[in-house]
Enzyme design. Structure first.
Site, short mmCIF file in Angstrom:
data_model
loop_
_atom_site.label_atom_id
_atom_site.label_comp_id
_atom_site.label_asym_id
_atom_site.label_seq_id
_atom_site.Cartn_x
_atom_site.Cartn_y
_atom_site.Cartn_z
N ASP A 98 36.36 94.54 133.98
CA ASP A 98 35.96 95.28 132.79
C ASP A 98 36.90 94.92 131.65
O ASP A 98 37.96 94.32 131.83
CB ASP A 98 36.01 96.78 133.07
N LYS A 99 36.48 95.32 130.47
CA LYS A 99 37.28 95.16 129.25
C LYS A 99 37.32 96.50 128.54
O LYS A 99 36.34 97.26 128.56
CB LYS A 99 36.67 94.08 128.36
N HIS A 100 38.43 96.78 127.89
CA HIS A 100 38.51 97.99 127.08
C HIS A 100 39.25 97.68 125.79
O HIS A 100 40.23 96.94 125.79
CB HIS A 100 39.23 99.12 127.81
N SER A 101 38.76 98.24 124.69
CA SER A 101 39.40 98.08 123.39
C SER A 101 40.11 99.37 123.01
O SER A 101 39.62 100.47 123.29
CB SER A 101 38.36 97.73 122.33
N THR A 138 31.75 103.00 121.32
CA THR A 138 30.68 102.21 121.95
C THR A 138 29.50 103.09 122.35
O THR A 138 28.34 102.69 122.20
CB THR A 138 31.24 101.46 123.17
N ARG A 186 41.63 115.22 121.06
CA ARG A 186 42.46 114.30 120.27
C ARG A 186 41.73 113.86 119.01
O ARG A 186 42.35 113.69 117.95
CB ARG A 186 42.84 113.07 121.11
N SER A 201 44.58 107.70 128.85
CA SER A 201 43.13 107.81 128.67
C SER A 201 42.43 106.55 129.14
O SER A 201 41.46 106.61 129.91
CB SER A 201 42.81 108.07 127.19
N LYS A 205 40.39 105.96 133.25
CA LYS A 205 38.98 105.55 133.38
C LYS A 205 38.85 104.23 134.11
O LYS A 205 37.96 104.04 134.95
CB LYS A 205 38.33 105.45 131.99
N LYS A 206 39.71 103.29 133.77
CA LYS A 206 39.59 101.95 134.36
C LYS A 206 39.99 101.94 135.83
O LYS A 206 39.38 101.24 136.64
CB LYS A 206 40.42 100.95 133.55
#
Length: 454
Positions: A98-101, A138, A186, A201, A205-206
């Site tokens: 996966d990818k997260h920004s 997203t 937040r 955070s 999730k990841k």
């Protein structure tokens, strides 16, 4: 399938002694390190309803100013992770990456990257968030697609992953519900740009996805939550460390957010731009960032030998259109509909628009992403309350880039609004965001700055 359960492991028959919320808040406010017992108890009491949103908001503000130590961060990640369920890693099959920004203005990368990485041979179980502060989310972008559901069950999520090899959902009560609640708090309390809160955070999730690899897009610049490169490096190292301590290989890529990414800011507008990229077009800066992150994901999953091969394959897939077809399959699987034969793809469009022109001759010396990101909110494209609906149609379409020469009267941007008032607000935002000067200011940051691994 899922494993694990709410609250993590507990000893049968053992009663948990509740902490006193005011004491925990005051200790963190005054800069003391909380014990594992104090912090775990406070967080679980919040989950159980014995600590209120007002008290948690005060705690988040204390963390914003005082930070968290390594042990405190570890406790926060663990309680977040085990507040819900954890996906099974699975045995045979393609690597799960996966990818997260960390979030930026105009950041529609995930919409392109998930189907692209699936085309490259990966399974992409992407869990994303909603808009935070001045950055779009997203989930909000995806939900601008008519009928698209991001609140699906884990059973359906797992089925879509098997059929399409990528799925894009948000947090439900099944996945890290503590993070979901803190994330919303937040957003409306000014505590988004906190290194430990961002780290916990994202990583909770990841880690719940049971990945084989994770790529992090850490934004740097005025449009990011952490504008300085040293802050971004610290965040990247923290997340890489949290992943490594739990057996997950994590790579962080620092990318520029000193100007908007791509040419559009606003949910449906950004989806339209992402679809153009999936079709082999789109703005060059978006394609460059997408390609770099796709190469990192492919390398993390072991489907390419090096980054050069990953970049080459990503370019070929985008040019061939296969990623667009896979995204259409994903949309259908999650209840949505697109009309790829139409210019607007069947996405909602704003009823009124206005071209904003330059009021002087000169060089576009800067485009402030922070101003554009916050500018969408009063037009209805962002939230000021947790329970607020947003208008996916509104936003900005930039017609110039940093370094362009303009004359008085040349178009700078198109404002997309739901009312005449929106157009007035949007025009003012564009003039605040776009600096036209006699000469260029500092050169923009390179799109890809550096790479951080364990």
């Amino acid at each position: 399938m899922v494993v694990g359960g709410r609250g993590g492991p507990a000893k049968s028959g053992v009663m948990r002694t509740r902490v006193i919320p005011q004491q925990v808040i005051a200790r963190k406010r005054d800069g003391h390190a909380l014990s594992a017992h104090e912090l775990e108890g406070f967080l679980k009491d919040y989950l159980d309803g014995h600590v209120g949103d007002d008290q948690m908001a005060a705690f988040l503000m204390a963390v914003y100013f005082r930070g968290l130590g390594d042990e405190e961060l570890d406790v926060l990640v663990e309680v977040m992770l085990h507040s819900g369920r954890v996906l099974e890693r699975g045995g045979a099959g393609a690597p799960r990456v996966d990818k997260h920004s960390t979030g930026g203005v105009g950041d529609k990368v995930s919409l392109v990257l998930a189907p692209l990485a699936a085309e490259l041979g990966l399974v992409v179980p992407m869990m994303s968030g909603r808009g935070l502060g001045h950055t779009g989310g997203t989930l909000d972008k995806l939900e601008s697609i008519p009928g698209f559901r991001t609140d699906i069950s884990l059973t359906r999520f797992d089925r879509i992953l098997r059929e399409v090899r990528c799925a894009m959902i948000g947090q439900t009560e099944e996945i890290a519900p503590l993070d979901r609640r803190l994330y919303a708090l937040r957003d409306v309390t000014g505590t988004v740009p906190s290194l430990p809160l961002i780290t916990a955070s994202i990583m909770s999730k990841k880690l719940a996805e049971s990945l084989d690899g994770l790529v992090l897009d850490v934004k740097v610049g005025e449009g990011a939550f952490l504008s300085g490169i040293e802050e971004a490096r610290a965040l990247a190292r923290a997340m890489v460390g949290v992943g490594g301590a739990r057996g997950l290989s994590v790579t962080a890529v620092l990318t520029a957010m000193d100007r908007p990414l791509g040419r559009t800011v606003g949910n449906a507008l950004e989806v339209r731009e992402a679809l153009g990229c999936l079709a082999g077009g789109g703005p060059g800066d978006l394609r460059e960032v997408v390609t770099e992150l796709a190469a990192e994901m492919a390398l993390a999953g072991g489907v390419v030998a090096d980054l050069a091969e990953g970049r080459r394959r990503a370019w070929e897939v985008l040019a061939g259109g296969g990623a667009l077809e896979r995204f259409e399959r994903l949309v259908v699987a999650q209840g949505g509909s697109l009309t790829l034969s139409q210019a607007g793809y069947g996405l909602p469009a704003a009823p009124v628009t206005r071209v904003v022109a330059a009021n002087r001759e000169g060089v576009v010396a800067g485009i402030d992403p922070h101003a554009l990101g916050y500018g969408v909110i009063p037009m209805g494209g962002g939230r000021t309350r947790q329970d607020q609906d947003i208008d996916p149609r509104v936003g900005f379409e930039m017609l110039v880039a940093v370094g362009d020469l303009v004359s008085r009267g040349d178009p700078l941007a198109v404002v997309h609004g739901s009312s005449r008032d929106d157009l007035f607000i949007g025009a003012r935002v564009v003039h605040e965001a776009v600096t036209v000067a006699d000469g260029p200011e500092a050169a923009p940051l390179p799109l890809v700055l550096e790479r951080i691994t364990a």
